[in-house]
Design a protein around this motif. Sequence first.
Motif, mmCIF file in Angstrom:
data_model
loop_
_atom_site.group_PDB
_atom_site.id
_atom_site.type_symbol
_atom_site.label_atom_id
_atom_site.label_comp_id
_atom_site.label_asym_id
_atom_site.label_seq_id
_atom_site.Cartn_x
_atom_site.Cartn_y
_atom_site.Cartn_z
ATOM 1 N N CYS A 24 16.193 -115.427 47.334
ATOM 2 C CA CYS A 24 15.843 -114.310 46.474
ATOM 3 C C CYS A 24 16.946 -114.155 45.427
ATOM 4 C CB CYS A 24 15.698 -113.032 47.289
ATOM 5 S SG CYS A 24 17.199 -112.563 48.186
ATOM 6 N N CYS A 84 8.470 -108.471 39.187
ATOM 7 C CA CYS A 84 7.314 -107.670 39.586
ATOM 8 C C CYS A 84 7.636 -106.202 39.325
ATOM 9 C CB CYS A 84 6.966 -107.880 41.058
ATOM 10 S SG CYS A 84 5.516 -106.904 41.559
ATOM 11 N N GLU A 86 5.959 -103.737 40.280
ATOM 12 C CA GLU A 86 5.522 -102.887 41.381
ATOM 13 C C GLU A 86 6.511 -102.903 42.541
ATOM 14 O OE1 GLU A 86 1.533 -102.391 44.067
ATOM 15 O OE2 GLU A 86 1.342 -102.808 41.924
ATOM 16 N N CYS A 87 6.846 -104.097 43.046
ATOM 17 C CA CYS A 87 7.725 -104.179 44.223
ATOM 18 C C CYS A 87 9.169 -104.505 43.873
ATOM 19 C CB CYS A 87 7.182 -105.190 45.230
ATOM 20 S SG CYS A 87 7.332 -106.914 44.694
ATOM 21 N N GLY A 88 9.436 -104.906 42.626
ATOM 22 C CA GLY A 88 10.803 -105.205 42.206
ATOM 23 C C GLY A 88 11.274 -106.619 42.495
ATOM 24 N N ALA A 89 10.399 -107.472 43.027
ATOM 25 C CA ALA A 89 10.784 -108.858 43.323
ATOM 26 C C ALA A 89 11.139 -109.592 42.036
ATOM 27 C CB ALA A 89 9.636 -109.577 44.036
ATOM 28 N N ARG A 123 2.822 -108.140 37.799
ATOM 29 C CA ARG A 123 2.639 -107.902 39.228
ATOM 30 C C ARG A 123 2.606 -109.248 39.928
ATOM 31 N NH1 ARG A 123 -2.347 -104.525 40.375
ATOM 32 N NH2 ARG A 123 -1.390 -104.321 42.414
ATOM 33 N N CYS A 124 3.386 -109.361 41.023
ATOM 34 C CA CYS A 124 3.452 -110.617 41.780
ATOM 35 C C CYS A 124 2.171 -110.834 42.576
ATOM 36 C CB CYS A 124 4.669 -110.624 42.692
ATOM 37 S SG CYS A 124 4.593 -109.452 44.062
ATOM 38 N N GLU A 126 1.662 -111.090 45.779
ATOM 39 C CA GLU A 126 1.499 -110.200 46.937
ATOM 40 C C GLU A 126 1.020 -108.820 46.525
ATOM 41 O OE1 GLU A 126 5.042 -110.225 49.339
ATOM 42 O OE2 GLU A 126 5.029 -112.409 49.455
ATOM 43 N N CYS A 127 1.557 -108.285 45.429
ATOM 44 C CA CYS A 127 1.129 -106.963 44.963
ATOM 45 C C CYS A 127 -0.310 -106.996 44.439
ATOM 46 C CB CYS A 127 2.076 -106.428 43.882
ATOM 47 S SG CYS A 127 3.691 -105.957 44.546
ATOM 48 N N GLU A 130 -2.841 -106.656 47.302
ATOM 49 C CA GLU A 130 -2.946 -105.355 48.010
ATOM 50 C C GLU A 130 -4.026 -104.480 47.426
ATOM 51 O OE1 GLU A 130 0.934 -103.577 48.041
ATOM 52 O OE2 GLU A 130 1.689 -105.044 49.467
#
Length: 130
Positions: A24, A84, A86-89, A123-124, A126-127, A130
Amino acid sequence: MGQKKRRMTKQRKKILQVLREADCHPTADWIYDQVKEEIPNISLGTVYRNLNVLKEMGEIMELNYGSDYSRFDGNPENHYHFNCMECGAVEDVDMEVEEAMNQHAAERVNGKVNHHRTEFFGRCEECLEE
């Protein structure tokens, strides 16, 4: 002015190892938590100072996101990132760096461009699922 030669201390080696092995783009706090497992008496300030030295040495890259936080990348070569919203990745984007952009920008400012930084936001996967 020449660049000051820095030696690779035990703490710096460990911080660099943790960062290069990370899958990461971690924050300094995350790096601190990992390094502390092997060097229990290390301080967060020491981690921050050594991250700055490693950046100055060209060993790592800092991804600065304003006053909120920075993330660090063990790959110091110029490359692109996806963020991302949304999640910050943060992840590397596997695509060739467009070196022609340096020349184009240099022509626009009548100057010299050494490198550029491009970030993609969205948005990644994974997001999106969802």
